[in-house]
Design an enzyme around this catalytic site. Sequence first.
Site, short mmCIF file in Angstrom:
data_model
loop_
_atom_site.label_atom_id
_atom_site.label_comp_id
_atom_site.label_asym_id
_atom_site.label_seq_id
_atom_site.Cartn_x
_atom_site.Cartn_y
_atom_site.Cartn_z
CG ASP A 87 -0.11 1.61 6.26
OD1 ASP A 87 0.99 1.03 6.19
OD2 ASP A 87 -0.33 2.74 5.78
CD GLU A 136 -2.39 1.19 2.86
OE1 GLU A 136 -2.31 0.17 3.57
OE2 GLU A 136 -3.06 2.18 3.18
CG ASP A 141 -7.54 4.54 4.51
OD1 ASP A 141 -8.79 4.42 4.52
OD2 ASP A 141 -6.93 5.61 4.32
CG ASP A 168 -4.37 2.52 8.47
OD1 ASP A 168 -4.65 1.69 7.56
OD2 ASP A 168 -3.73 3.56 8.25
#
Length: 637
Positions: A501, A428, A505, A503
């Site tokens: 990541d 990403e 997203d 998180d």
Amino acid sequence: MNNKITGVYDEHQIQVLEGLEAVRKRPSMYIGSTGNRGLHHLVFEVVDNSIDEAMAGFCSLITVTINADKSVTVIDNGRGIPVKEHPQQKKSALEVVLTILHAGGKFGGEGYKVAGGLHGVGISVVNALSAWLEVEVKREGGRYEQRYERGIPVAPLQKKGKTDETGTKITFFPDEDIFEEISFDFQTLSQRLRELAFLNKGVEIVIEDNSQTETKKEVFKYEGGISSFISFLNKNKETYPNEPIDIEKEVENCWVEASLQYNTGYSETIYSYANNIRTTEGGTHESAFKSSLTRLVNDHARRLGILKENQENLSGEDVREGLTAIISVKILNPQFEGQTKTRLGNSEVRGIVDSILSDLLGAYFEQNPSITKKLCDKALQASRARDAARKARELTRRKNALEVSSLPGKLADCASKDPAESELFIVEGDSAGGSAKQGRDRHFQAILPLRGKIINVEKARLDKILANEEIRALITALGAGIGEDFNIQKLRYHRIIIMTDADVDGSHIRTLLLTFFFRYMEQLISLGNIYIAQPPLFKVTKSKKIHYLYREAELETLMSKIGRQGTSVQRYKGLGEMNPEQLWETTLNPESRTILRVDMQDPIVANDIFTLLMGEKVEPRRNFIEDNARKVRNLDI
Ligand code: 0RA
């Protein structure tokens, strides 16, 4: 003396012992494996016998219980295994069923009209592979009991009292000398039991787990049968018609049931079964279903003027866009073919399914012109989109012919050309991509950074999907094509590792990628080529010693061990915060990293989850995410 011995060990007895011995010596030949799968197979083998009773019309309730001691009990209210002395074998019929391979329902009155059985090995195999097995039969006014150890009866069958009821209760404990681990999984059992309940309408199947601190129980009973199954599969989708189209008819001892419904999505979901066994490789029933549907839709599209004279016929794929369908047949002598013995070979089934569909589905189309028009229209749109997609695909293919130069520009390929040792990291963002490119071992690790968000394939047709830059780069990097053209032999990397990541997203991107793989390169998931990288959440430094932590909970544990004084804690917010060396050490280096393999136990459940997470309806998604927020680690499969 001698007479007595030969009296006990007569030829039948020897046959029994040899039979049991063969099963115990090579269990995998009978149940596939001695791992988790084989273990659960034992339960299904017993349940299949109860299901056979249900199919013959004598059983309405089946209860499966995982007991506190890890044994399993299967109870049914069928006719009960016959208990009278078997004329040739000189022992109870029950003992014959439990000790002689394949004895199953091949004797005893009428026997079965239709017999299922996962591989039809019979309960004698379960008995042979159990440390102990206890059976109780209620039949002909009496209650009978017998216990076996490693397949051998401890004593003859005994009558224990009177009862008006009928049924069979079998409790068994798998042999620890044979199985790797005796641990039954509620989820695994209940998935298959739910499927069996769908496939055998009206039969109530109860599962209970008393082996954990918290007892669990589920009751499956579907009066609608496979029609309820379709509603279940389509439950979070916009559908038409509102209720599935149901077809059911018996011709020449071949019982055919089909149920179908369209949704506004673009993927095709067809499950076919023969005698309750999922035929993943298809077969005559499935291909007859598909060809009849294609023919009928084309006929009606012409009749309704949706297809003009000069237009080509709609293809099968066009007609099946957005389709959810189940075709289930129950027949006398199923022939299973193919690599995994899951393709139905009986040729007579083709004509029967074809004529039943022509009659009944044909009649439905005639009586429901507005629905018929709607699905013809959709198939026509699908056909147009497919034309556009074909053109786009031909472009990527032609480019492929130019070899290396056609690889996407942002791919940092590895030096090795051996797919077996090569890995592709899908990363990403550009900054993490940069670190990964510097930190990797370029001999076998390739990096593909994703810039934008990839398209949600649940909400777009193939032509649109293929227009997406990120998807195009991914397809060319993997080199194996997509959809019907997918060819795993051409795969350029055997390990494909998603690195996002930790998180919201990141998990969104991961789900988008998994959805794409699931819908368009399913084999990558079912064959276990997809992995998820596990970057650390924290870096804890104390007196030059560095600890990387991968879970929230580890932080407290470590702090209480090393103390807070002079300790610095860095929380990684994204992969981009790690320098190349750190990334290598924590996430890339096969010697020190952990990666999770994505495995798809049950494609039906997987289908459900992806639809829920990526489909049209918002409300169920919110509920699901709220329900599962804490389980998120497992959710990603
Ligand atoms: C042999 C013959 C018949 C039934 C069964 C076996 C039978 C086996 C199992 C295993 C679990 N539950 C079962 N229920 C029945 C036919 C009996 C008849 O003709 O009455």
